[in-house]
Design a protein around this motif. Structure first.
Motif, PDB file in Angstrom:
ATOM      1  N   PRO A 121       0.909  -1.167   0.011  1.00 40.78           N
ATOM      2  CA  PRO A 121      -0.091   0.016  -0.257  1.00 40.78           C
ATOM      3  C   PRO A 121       0.894   1.307   0.004  1.00 40.78           C
ATOM      4  O   PRO A 121       1.975   1.430   0.545  1.00 40.78           O
ATOM      5  CB  PRO A 121      -0.682  -0.173   1.318  1.00 40.78           C
ATOM      6  CG  PRO A 121      -0.662  -1.448   1.576  1.00 40.78           C
ATOM      7  CD  PRO A 121       0.543  -2.057   0.990  1.00 40.78           C
ATOM      8  N   ILE A 122       0.263   2.385  -0.639  1.00 40.12           N
ATOM      9  CA  ILE A 122       1.089   3.420  -0.857  1.00 40.12           C
ATOM     10  C   ILE A 122       1.310   4.349   0.392  1.00 40.12           C
ATOM     11  O   ILE A 122       2.578   4.790   0.900  1.00 40.12           O
ATOM     12  CB  ILE A 122       0.547   4.611  -1.617  1.00 40.12           C
ATOM     13  CG1 ILE A 122       1.385   5.834  -1.887  1.00 40.12           C
ATOM     14  CG2 ILE A 122      -1.013   4.895  -1.292  1.00 40.12           C
ATOM     15  CD1 ILE A 122       2.644   5.451  -2.534  1.00 40.12           C
ATOM     16  N   LEU A 123       0.438   4.109   1.649  1.00 41.70           N
ATOM     17  CA  LEU A 123       0.748   4.652   2.921  1.00 41.70           C
ATOM     18  C   LEU A 123       1.951   3.897   3.363  1.00 41.70           C
ATOM     19  O   LEU A 123       2.673   4.587   4.267  1.00 41.70           O
ATOM     20  CB  LEU A 123      -0.597   4.489   3.735  1.00 41.70           C
ATOM     21  CG  LEU A 123      -0.434   5.072   5.097  1.00 41.70           C
ATOM     22  CD1 LEU A 123       0.065   6.420   5.046  1.00 41.70           C
ATOM     23  CD2 LEU A 123      -1.792   4.872   5.748  1.00 41.70           C
ATOM     24  N   VAL A 124       1.942   2.702   3.502  1.00 40.52           N
ATOM     25  CA  VAL A 124       3.053   1.796   4.102  1.00 40.52           C
ATOM     26  C   VAL A 124       4.564   2.164   3.050  1.00 40.52           C
ATOM     27  O   VAL A 124       5.424   2.283   4.085  1.00 40.52           O
ATOM     28  CB  VAL A 124       2.735   0.239   3.800  1.00 40.52           C
ATOM     29  CG1 VAL A 124       3.863  -0.430   4.419  1.00 40.52           C
ATOM     30  CG2 VAL A 124       1.632  -0.038   4.471  1.00 40.52           C
ATOM     31  N   GLN A 125       4.360   2.463   2.044  1.00 43.75           N
ATOM     32  CA  GLN A 125       5.753   2.922   1.359  1.00 43.75           C
ATOM     33  C   GLN A 125       6.230   4.241   1.802  1.00 43.75           C
ATOM     34  O   GLN A 125       7.379   4.287   1.822  1.00 43.75           O
ATOM     35  CB  GLN A 125       5.451   3.066  -0.199  1.00 43.75           C
ATOM     36  CG  GLN A 125       5.069   1.395  -0.864  1.00 43.75           C
ATOM     37  CD  GLN A 125       4.858   1.388  -2.249  1.00 43.75           C
ATOM     38  OE1 GLN A 125       5.706   2.350  -2.897  1.00 43.75           O
ATOM     39  NE2 GLN A 125       4.127   1.084  -2.844  1.00 43.75           N
ATOM     40  N   LEU A 126       5.159   5.088   1.990  1.00 40.83           N
ATOM     41  CA  LEU A 126       5.581   6.415   2.626  1.00 40.83           C
ATOM     42  C   LEU A 126       6.236   6.339   3.943  1.00 40.83           C
ATOM     43  O   LEU A 126       7.058   7.016   4.145  1.00 40.83           O
ATOM     44  CB  LEU A 126       4.420   7.099   2.272  1.00 40.83           C
ATOM     45  CG  LEU A 126       3.986   7.778   1.056  1.00 40.83           C
ATOM     46  CD1 LEU A 126       2.508   8.765   0.935  1.00 40.83           C
ATOM     47  CD2 LEU A 126       5.147   8.620   0.250  1.00 40.83           C
ATOM     48  N   LEU A 127       5.652   5.556   4.571  1.00 38.92           N
ATOM     49  CA  LEU A 127       6.010   5.479   5.936  1.00 38.92           C
ATOM     50  C   LEU A 127       7.396   4.853   6.060  1.00 38.92           C
ATOM     51  O   LEU A 127       8.271   5.171   6.756  1.00 38.92           O
ATOM     52  CB  LEU A 127       5.079   4.642   7.042  1.00 38.92           C
ATOM     53  CG  LEU A 127       3.566   5.497   7.147  1.00 38.92           C
ATOM     54  CD1 LEU A 127       2.701   4.797   7.871  1.00 38.92           C
ATOM     55  CD2 LEU A 127       3.971   6.875   7.795  1.00 38.92           C
ATOM     56  N   LEU A 128       7.600   3.597   5.235  1.00 38.20           N
ATOM     57  CA  LEU A 128       8.917   3.254   5.081  1.00 38.20           C
ATOM     58  C   LEU A 128       9.827   4.018   4.523  1.00 38.20           C
ATOM     59  O   LEU A 128      11.073   4.189   5.329  1.00 38.20           O
ATOM     60  CB  LEU A 128       8.739   1.785   4.234  1.00 38.20           C
ATOM     61  CG  LEU A 128       8.086   0.626   4.910  1.00 38.20           C
ATOM     62  CD1 LEU A 128       8.175  -0.267   3.650  1.00 38.20           C
ATOM     63  CD2 LEU A 128       9.010   0.127   6.015  1.00 38.20           C
ATOM     64  N   TRP A 129       9.651   4.912   3.749  1.00 38.93           N
ATOM     65  CA  TRP A 129      10.824   5.791   3.076  1.00 38.93           C
ATOM     66  C   TRP A 129      10.831   6.765   4.059  1.00 38.93           C
ATOM     67  O   TRP A 129      11.938   7.399   4.170  1.00 38.93           O
ATOM     68  CB  TRP A 129      10.177   6.284   1.877  1.00 38.93           C
ATOM     69  CG  TRP A 129      10.613   5.421   0.695  1.00 38.93           C
ATOM     70  CD1 TRP A 129       9.526   4.640   0.374  1.00 38.93           C
ATOM     71  CD2 TRP A 129      11.605   4.988   0.128  1.00 38.93           C
ATOM     72  NE1 TRP A 129      10.138   4.002  -0.903  1.00 38.93           N
ATOM     73  CE2 TRP A 129      11.354   4.219  -1.091  1.00 38.93           C
ATOM     74  CE3 TRP A 129      12.820   5.273   0.461  1.00 38.93           C
ATOM     75  CZ2 TRP A 129      12.460   3.621  -1.994  1.00 38.93           C
ATOM     76  CZ3 TRP A 129      14.137   4.895  -0.335  1.00 38.93           C
ATOM     77  CH2 TRP A 129      13.560   4.003  -1.276  1.00 38.93           C
ATOM     78  N   PHE A 130       9.940   7.305   4.962  1.00 41.57           N
ATOM     79  CA  PHE A 130       9.912   8.236   5.765  1.00 41.57           C
ATOM     80  C   PHE A 130      11.089   8.115   7.104  1.00 41.57           C
ATOM     81  O   PHE A 130      11.702   8.744   7.698  1.00 41.57           O
ATOM     82  CB  PHE A 130       8.672   8.784   6.366  1.00 41.57           C
ATOM     83  CG  PHE A 130       8.560   9.998   7.166  1.00 41.57           C
ATOM     84  CD1 PHE A 130       8.842  11.250   6.727  1.00 41.57           C
ATOM     85  CD2 PHE A 130       8.440   9.918   8.656  1.00 41.57           C
ATOM     86  CE1 PHE A 130       9.034  12.481   7.456  1.00 41.57           C
ATOM     87  CE2 PHE A 130       8.563  10.969   9.388  1.00 41.57           C
ATOM     88  CZ  PHE A 130       8.878  12.436   8.737  1.00 41.57           C
ATOM     89  N   ASN A 131      11.113   6.686   7.409  1.00 46.48           N
ATOM     90  CA  ASN A 131      11.738   6.179   8.378  1.00 46.48           C
ATOM     91  C   ASN A 131      12.974   5.238   8.134  1.00 46.48           C
ATOM     92  O   ASN A 131      13.498   4.520   8.496  1.00 46.48           O
ATOM     93  CB  ASN A 131      10.864   5.045   9.330  1.00 46.48           C
ATOM     94  CG  ASN A 131       9.908   5.950  10.132  1.00 46.48           C
ATOM     95  OD1 ASN A 131       9.927   6.566  11.208  1.00 46.48           O
ATOM     96  ND2 ASN A 131       8.509   5.761   9.475  1.00 46.48           N
ATOM     97  N   SER A 149      13.999  15.068   3.018  1.00 43.55           N
ATOM     98  CA  SER A 149      13.285  15.816   3.425  1.00 43.55           C
ATOM     99  C   SER A 149      11.716  15.211   3.150  1.00 43.55           C
ATOM    100  O   SER A 149      11.583  14.143   2.365  1.00 43.55           O
ATOM    101  CB  SER A 149      13.193  17.298   3.003  1.00 43.55           C
ATOM    102  OG  SER A 149      12.840  17.069   1.499  1.00 43.55           O
ATOM    103  N   PRO A 150      10.670  15.673   3.843  1.00 39.45           N
ATOM    104  CA  PRO A 150       9.329  15.010   3.860  1.00 39.45           C
ATOM    105  C   PRO A 150       8.840  15.067   2.305  1.00 39.45           C
ATOM    106  O   PRO A 150       8.469  14.326   1.794  1.00 39.45           O
ATOM    107  CB  PRO A 150       8.429  15.774   4.664  1.00 39.45           C
ATOM    108  CG  PRO A 150       9.494  16.292   5.790  1.00 39.45           C
ATOM    109  CD  PRO A 150      10.824  16.543   5.186  1.00 39.45           C
ATOM    110  N   VAL A 151       9.280  16.132   1.589  1.00 35.31           N
ATOM    111  CA  VAL A 151       8.985  16.531   0.178  1.00 35.31           C
ATOM    112  C   VAL A 151       9.646  15.420  -0.676  1.00 35.31           C
ATOM    113  O   VAL A 151       9.069  14.751  -1.579  1.00 35.31           O
ATOM    114  CB  VAL A 151       8.901  17.774  -0.293  1.00 35.31           C
ATOM    115  CG1 VAL A 151       8.861  17.957  -1.599  1.00 35.31           C
ATOM    116  CG2 VAL A 151       8.175  18.855   0.660  1.00 35.31           C
ATOM    117  N   ALA A 152      10.735  15.131  -0.556  1.00 35.93           N
ATOM    118  CA  ALA A 152      11.620  14.319  -1.240  1.00 35.93           C
ATOM    119  C   ALA A 152      11.165  12.829  -0.971  1.00 35.93           C
ATOM    120  O   ALA A 152      11.050  11.859  -1.871  1.00 35.93           O
ATOM    121  CB  ALA A 152      13.191  14.302  -0.889  1.00 35.93           C
TER     122      ALA A 152
END
Length: 285
Positions: A121-131, A149-152
């Protein structure tokens, strides 16, 4: 009975003598009109309910609709959508070329990429990249938290996700072109690049544009998910305001109306692009 006798037989009263005298009467479809009236009545009631409901606070919606913070969030949303679509389709086109390659390694890489990024899921991907800093504290000699950064993170996560779907859209469009067109181009002595650019791609675009347009609109709306990693997009801008004013519904309506306006404009643009590539096919309406 002779033909002369038949010719003298008078026509029955009220019976037209020629086919052009017949009047074609359209079939009455009372059920469809009844359903249409019922649907319009329900839409009218729903619209009146929304307009008259004071809980929406339309005066507050009008006040915040064009405020600087909301417009900045809208601009970031549009910019993020454009960047993700360009990068996503660039990577997706490369993956589609890999998938259609005769090399089994390239086909396997493309197939595995599409499988992986369509599974998460895209939300899981974003959280993984964020961490990602928890896994790799430094990248290229730079601290990960300083590099991404968050935008990157939003660009990376959305692009990788978009590329998996773009690859299938491009591959499907290329496969929709008749193989005989390519063979004819080869027979005429056209180079591989020129035949793909002048013959294959224009025909493939008829199959690529509709799903690509839908992906563009979906990406625009999907960018709202980056608010979970504190990217100041349209939705996050609205959230910042209602966290201070507690006017949740009006600010959500501000975001909703802006998404509706932009997607409507994109839908109109998609219609004309589809019409352009459908010229000569009988479907350019």
């Amino acid at each position: 009975m002779s033909s002369d006798t038949l010719a003298t037989v008078p026509a029955a009263p009220g019976t037209p003598e020629r086919a052009e005298d017949l009047r074609v009467v359209p079939r009455r479809r009372y059920g469809q009109w009844t359903a249409a009236v019922a649907v319009l009545a329900l839409l009218g009631l729903a619209t009146a309910s929304v307009v008259r409901n004071k809980a929406f606070q339309w005066d507050v919606v009008a006040d915040y609709f064009t405020t600087a913070s909301v417009l900045r969030g809208l601009w970031l949303t549009l910019w993020l959508t454009a960047v993700v679509m360009v990068l996503g389709f660039a990577l997706g086109s490369l993956l589609a070329a890999f998938r259609l390659s005769a090399n089994p390694v390239l086909r396997g890489v493309s197939r595995g990429y599409v499988w992986l990024f369509r599974s998460i899921p895209i939300l899981v991907q974003l959280l993984l990249w964020f961490n990602i800093g928890a896994l790799y504290p430094t990248l290229l000699g730079v601290r990960t938290v300083d590099l991404l950064s968050p935008v990157a993170v939003a660009i990376v996560g959305l692009t990788l996700h978009e590329a998996a779907y773009a690859a299938e859209v491009v591959r499907g469009g290329l496969l929709s072109v008749d193989r005989g067109q390519i063979e004819a181009a080869d027979a005429l002595g056209l180079s591989r690049w020129r035949s793909r650019r002048r013959i294959v791609l224009p025909q493939a675009m008829r199959a690529i544009v509709p799903p690509a347009g839908n992906m563009l609109i979906g990406t625009l709306k999907g960018t709202s998910i980056v608010s979970v990693i504190a990217v100041n997009d349209l939705l996050f801008s609205a959230q910042l305001i209602y966290h201070q004013t507690y006017q949740v519904i009006p600010l959500l309506m501000v975001a909703t109306l802006w998404y509706t306006v932009v997607t409507s404009v994109l839908g109109i643009g998609q219609h004309y692009v589809e019409k352009h590539y459908a010229r000569g096919t009988g479907t350019d309406r």
